[in-house]
Design a protein around this motif. Sequence first.
Motif, PDB file in Angstrom:
ATOM      1  N   THR A 119       0.838  -1.189   0.000  1.00 49.24           N
ATOM      2  CA  THR A 119       0.000   0.000   0.000  1.00 49.24           C
ATOM      3  C   THR A 119       0.880   1.249   0.000  1.00 49.24           C
ATOM      4  O   THR A 119       0.495   2.292  -0.508  1.00 49.24           O
ATOM      5  CB  THR A 119      -0.916   0.017   1.235  1.00 49.24           C
ATOM      6  OG1 THR A 119      -0.143  -0.296   2.391  1.00 49.24           O
ATOM      7  CG2 THR A 119      -2.031  -0.995   1.087  1.00 49.24           C
ATOM      8  N   GLU A 120       2.094   1.119   0.566  1.00 42.51           N
ATOM      9  CA  GLU A 120       3.004   2.253   0.577  1.00 42.51           C
ATOM     10  C   GLU A 120       3.601   2.489  -0.807  1.00 42.51           C
ATOM     11  O   GLU A 120       3.907   3.622  -1.179  1.00 42.51           O
ATOM     12  CB  GLU A 120       4.129   1.999   1.578  1.00 42.51           C
ATOM     13  CG  GLU A 120       3.649   1.872   3.026  1.00 42.51           C
ATOM     14  CD  GLU A 120       4.804   1.568   3.958  1.00 42.51           C
ATOM     15  OE1 GLU A 120       5.964   1.627   3.493  1.00 42.51           O
ATOM     16  OE2 GLU A 120       4.561   1.261   5.133  1.00 42.51           O
ATOM     17  N   GLN A 121       3.762   1.407  -1.588  1.00 42.25           N
ATOM     18  CA  GLN A 121       4.353   1.535  -2.912  1.00 42.25           C
ATOM     19  C   GLN A 121       3.347   2.021  -3.938  1.00 42.25           C
ATOM     20  O   GLN A 121       3.648   2.864  -4.774  1.00 42.25           O
ATOM     21  CB  GLN A 121       4.891   0.181  -3.391  1.00 42.25           C
ATOM     22  CG  GLN A 121       6.073  -0.324  -2.599  1.00 42.25           C
ATOM     23  CD  GLN A 121       6.607  -1.594  -3.238  1.00 42.25           C
ATOM     24  OE1 GLN A 121       6.275  -1.925  -4.355  1.00 42.25           O
ATOM     25  NE2 GLN A 121       7.438  -2.310  -2.513  1.00 42.25           N
ATOM     26  N   THR A 122       2.132   1.482  -3.894  1.00 41.76           N
ATOM     27  CA  THR A 122       1.179   1.705  -4.971  1.00 41.76           C
ATOM     28  C   THR A 122       0.051   2.654  -4.609  1.00 41.76           C
ATOM     29  O   THR A 122      -0.670   3.109  -5.479  1.00 41.76           O
ATOM     30  CB  THR A 122       0.542   0.367  -5.375  1.00 41.76           C
ATOM     31  OG1 THR A 122      -0.212  -0.127  -4.263  1.00 41.76           O
ATOM     32  CG2 THR A 122       1.589  -0.658  -5.750  1.00 41.76           C
TER      33      THR A 122
ATOM     34  N   ILE B 295      -2.261  -4.534  -6.302  1.00 44.25           N
ATOM     35  CA  ILE B 295      -2.758  -3.935  -7.531  1.00 44.25           C
ATOM     36  C   ILE B 295      -1.951  -2.675  -7.825  1.00 44.25           C
ATOM     37  O   ILE B 295      -1.754  -1.833  -6.953  1.00 44.25           O
ATOM     38  CB  ILE B 295      -4.251  -3.595  -7.424  1.00 44.25           C
ATOM     39  CG1 ILE B 295      -5.074  -4.875  -7.262  1.00 44.25           C
ATOM     40  CG2 ILE B 295      -4.726  -2.827  -8.657  1.00 44.25           C
ATOM     41  CD1 ILE B 295      -6.558  -4.629  -7.056  1.00 44.25           C
ATOM     42  N   SER B 296      -1.478  -2.565  -9.070  1.00 46.43           N
ATOM     43  CA  SER B 296      -0.721  -1.391  -9.501  1.00 46.43           C
ATOM     44  C   SER B 296      -1.262  -0.949 -10.854  1.00 46.43           C
ATOM     45  O   SER B 296      -1.226  -1.726 -11.817  1.00 46.43           O
ATOM     46  CB  SER B 296       0.769  -1.721  -9.599  1.00 46.43           C
ATOM     47  OG  SER B 296       1.504  -0.617 -10.075  1.00 46.43           O
ATOM     48  N   ASP B 297      -1.780   0.274 -10.914  1.00 50.22           N
ATOM     49  CA  ASP B 297      -2.324   0.815 -12.167  1.00 50.22           C
ATOM     50  C   ASP B 297      -3.357  -0.111 -12.793  1.00 50.22           C
ATOM     51  O   ASP B 297      -3.434  -0.239 -14.024  1.00 50.22           O
ATOM     52  CB  ASP B 297      -1.198   1.080 -13.174  1.00 50.22           C
ATOM     53  CG  ASP B 297      -0.245   2.167 -12.702  1.00 50.22           C
ATOM     54  OD1 ASP B 297      -0.703   3.086 -12.000  1.00 50.22           O
ATOM     55  OD2 ASP B 297       0.961   2.083 -13.017  1.00 50.22           O
ATOM     56  N   GLY B 298      -4.139  -0.780 -11.964  1.00 55.46           N
ATOM     57  CA  GLY B 298      -5.179  -1.662 -12.461  1.00 55.46           C
ATOM     58  C   GLY B 298      -4.706  -3.052 -12.822  1.00 55.46           C
ATOM     59  O   GLY B 298      -5.494  -3.877 -13.301  1.00 55.46           O
ATOM     60  N   TYR B 299      -3.436  -3.358 -12.587  1.00 52.01           N
ATOM     61  CA  TYR B 299      -2.871  -4.679 -12.877  1.00 52.01           C
ATOM     62  C   TYR B 299      -2.720  -5.466 -11.585  1.00 52.01           C
ATOM     63  O   TYR B 299      -2.187  -4.935 -10.600  1.00 52.01           O
ATOM     64  CB  TYR B 299      -1.500  -4.555 -13.556  1.00 52.01           C
ATOM     65  CG  TYR B 299      -1.573  -4.109 -14.989  1.00 52.01           C
ATOM     66  CD1 TYR B 299      -1.447  -5.023 -16.034  1.00 52.01           C
ATOM     67  CD2 TYR B 299      -1.788  -2.769 -15.313  1.00 52.01           C
ATOM     68  CE1 TYR B 299      -1.527  -4.613 -17.354  1.00 52.01           C
ATOM     69  CE2 TYR B 299      -1.876  -2.354 -16.622  1.00 52.01           C
ATOM     70  CZ  TYR B 299      -1.739  -3.280 -17.646  1.00 52.01           C
ATOM     71  OH  TYR B 299      -1.830  -2.869 -18.953  1.00 52.01           O
TER      72      TYR B 299
END
Length: 207
Positions: free
Chosen positions: A32-35, A46-50
């Motif tokens: 959650t801290e990264q994305t 989940i990152s950018d919907g991926y």
Amino acid sequence: KLTFNKIFALLLVFVFAFAVTACSKDNTPPLTEQTKEPVVADEFYISDGYVIEKTGKMNPDMADHAITVFDFVRETYFSDNKVYFAMIPDKHSFASGDKASYDEFFSYMTDGMPYATAVEIYDLLELSDYYKTDPHWKQECITDVAQRINSTMGSKSFSDIGLTTIEKPYVGVYKDRTDIGDITDTMVYLSNDEINALTVEGANAVY
């Protein structure tokens, strides 16, 4: 025409789609801290919907086992053929920006297979080249990768490629492993004269 050396080259290329299995789970900080997006399961984020599966550092024991198997197959069946090697990075590498782990793994494998011509493909890829709900890359996004491998092997360029889109939304393997919500993919497959002329001999029929 698919000669033995081309078949073996493709075997080495695509068998390394399993690259993530030669890695151990890492101790990545809370994603959650990264994305800035919610974690959907302990091993996914989940990152950018991926939907991304977390992977860690290379497992040398598994890498050594792969090298041993490849060398056995080469010596046993393809000792007179050229061998080519490419390694497909997983989505986590792009979502996290961790190319160093891929570079370490790629160098380890190429050092362990001095008989193989290495084909670097990382620079041709990005997160959007992969499905959102599956670990695999998308056919329509990797023709440049195929061309690089093809040219390295000394083969002619591909003929014009047609794209066919499947209307039904595609949901990949991650749906069975974590809660992906309503994220879906669009599946597109490629065709050209060479592909359309191929036949596959199965146990009961020729397709």
